[in-house]
Design a protein around this motif. Structure first.
Motif, PDB file in Angstrom:
ATOM      1  N   MET A 128     -26.529   9.463 -11.497  1.00  0.00           N
ATOM      2  CA  MET A 128     -27.891  10.017 -11.247  1.00  0.00           C
ATOM      3  C   MET A 128     -28.971   9.118 -11.618  1.00  0.00           C
ATOM      4  SD  MET A 128     -29.685  13.444 -13.266  1.00  0.00           S
ATOM      5  CE  MET A 128     -28.650  14.495 -12.082  1.00  0.00           C
ATOM      6  N   ASP A 153     -28.905  19.031 -14.157  1.00  0.00           N
ATOM      7  CA  ASP A 153     -27.889  18.254 -13.266  1.00  0.00           C
ATOM      8  C   ASP A 153     -28.038  18.846 -11.813  1.00  0.00           C
ATOM      9  OD1 ASP A 153     -27.560  16.202 -14.646  1.00  0.00           O
ATOM     10  OD2 ASP A 153     -25.544  16.838 -15.466  1.00  0.00           O
ATOM     11  N   ASP A 154     -27.861  20.235 -11.594  1.00  0.00           N
ATOM     12  CA  ASP A 154     -27.759  20.888 -10.741  1.00  0.00           C
ATOM     13  C   ASP A 154     -28.948  20.960  -9.959  1.00  0.00           C
ATOM     14  OD1 ASP A 154     -25.213  21.553 -11.268  1.00  0.00           O
ATOM     15  OD2 ASP A 154     -25.601  23.602 -12.167  1.00  0.00           O
ATOM     16  N   TYR A 200     -31.305  18.458  -9.758  1.00  0.00           N
ATOM     17  CA  TYR A 200     -31.407  17.509  -9.418  1.00  0.00           C
ATOM     18  C   TYR A 200     -30.687  17.056  -8.254  1.00  0.00           C
ATOM     19  CZ  TYR A 200     -32.090  12.247  -8.921  1.00  0.00           C
ATOM     20  OH  TYR A 200     -32.070  10.963  -8.549  1.00  0.00           O
ATOM     21  N   ASP A 201     -29.422  17.590  -8.122  1.00  0.00           N
ATOM     22  CA  ASP A 201     -28.584  17.249  -7.040  1.00  0.00           C
ATOM     23  C   ASP A 201     -29.047  18.303  -5.846  1.00  0.00           C
ATOM     24  OD1 ASP A 201     -26.890  15.610  -8.656  1.00  0.00           O
ATOM     25  OD2 ASP A 201     -25.512  17.353  -9.172  1.00  0.00           O
TER      26      ASP A 201
END
Length: 67
Positions: A1, A59-60, A62-63
C-alpha cells in the motif's frame, strides 16, 4: 500500500475520509493531516474498534479508492 498518495493529497482525500467515517470532525482531519497512524487512532477513539479491525477497515477503504 502506498500511503504517500494519501499524505500528499490530504486536502482532497480528507473529504473521502469524512464521507466514509462521518464521526470524524474537521479538527480530527486537521490533526490527522494524512498520517495513517493518526487516522487509525482517531477511528479507534470514535468507533471503539480494536487496532486490528481499524487497520483492516482503513486497508479496505484504501483499496476501494480510485486513484
Amino acid at each position: 500500500m502506498d500511503w504517500n498518495r494519501v499524505e500528499g493529497n490530504w486536502k482532497q482525500v480528507s473529504g473521502k475520509v469524512k464521507e466514509q467515517w462521518g464521526k470524524l470532525t474537521d479538527n480530527d482531519l486537521t490533526e490527522i493531516n494524512g498520517r495513517r497512524e493518526q487516522l487509525e487512532g482517531k477511528l479507534q477513539e470514535h468507533y471503539g474498534k480494536t487496532k486490528d479491525d481499524t487497520r483492516k477497515d482503513v486497508d479496505d477503504w484504501y483499496d476501494r479508492q480510485t486513484w
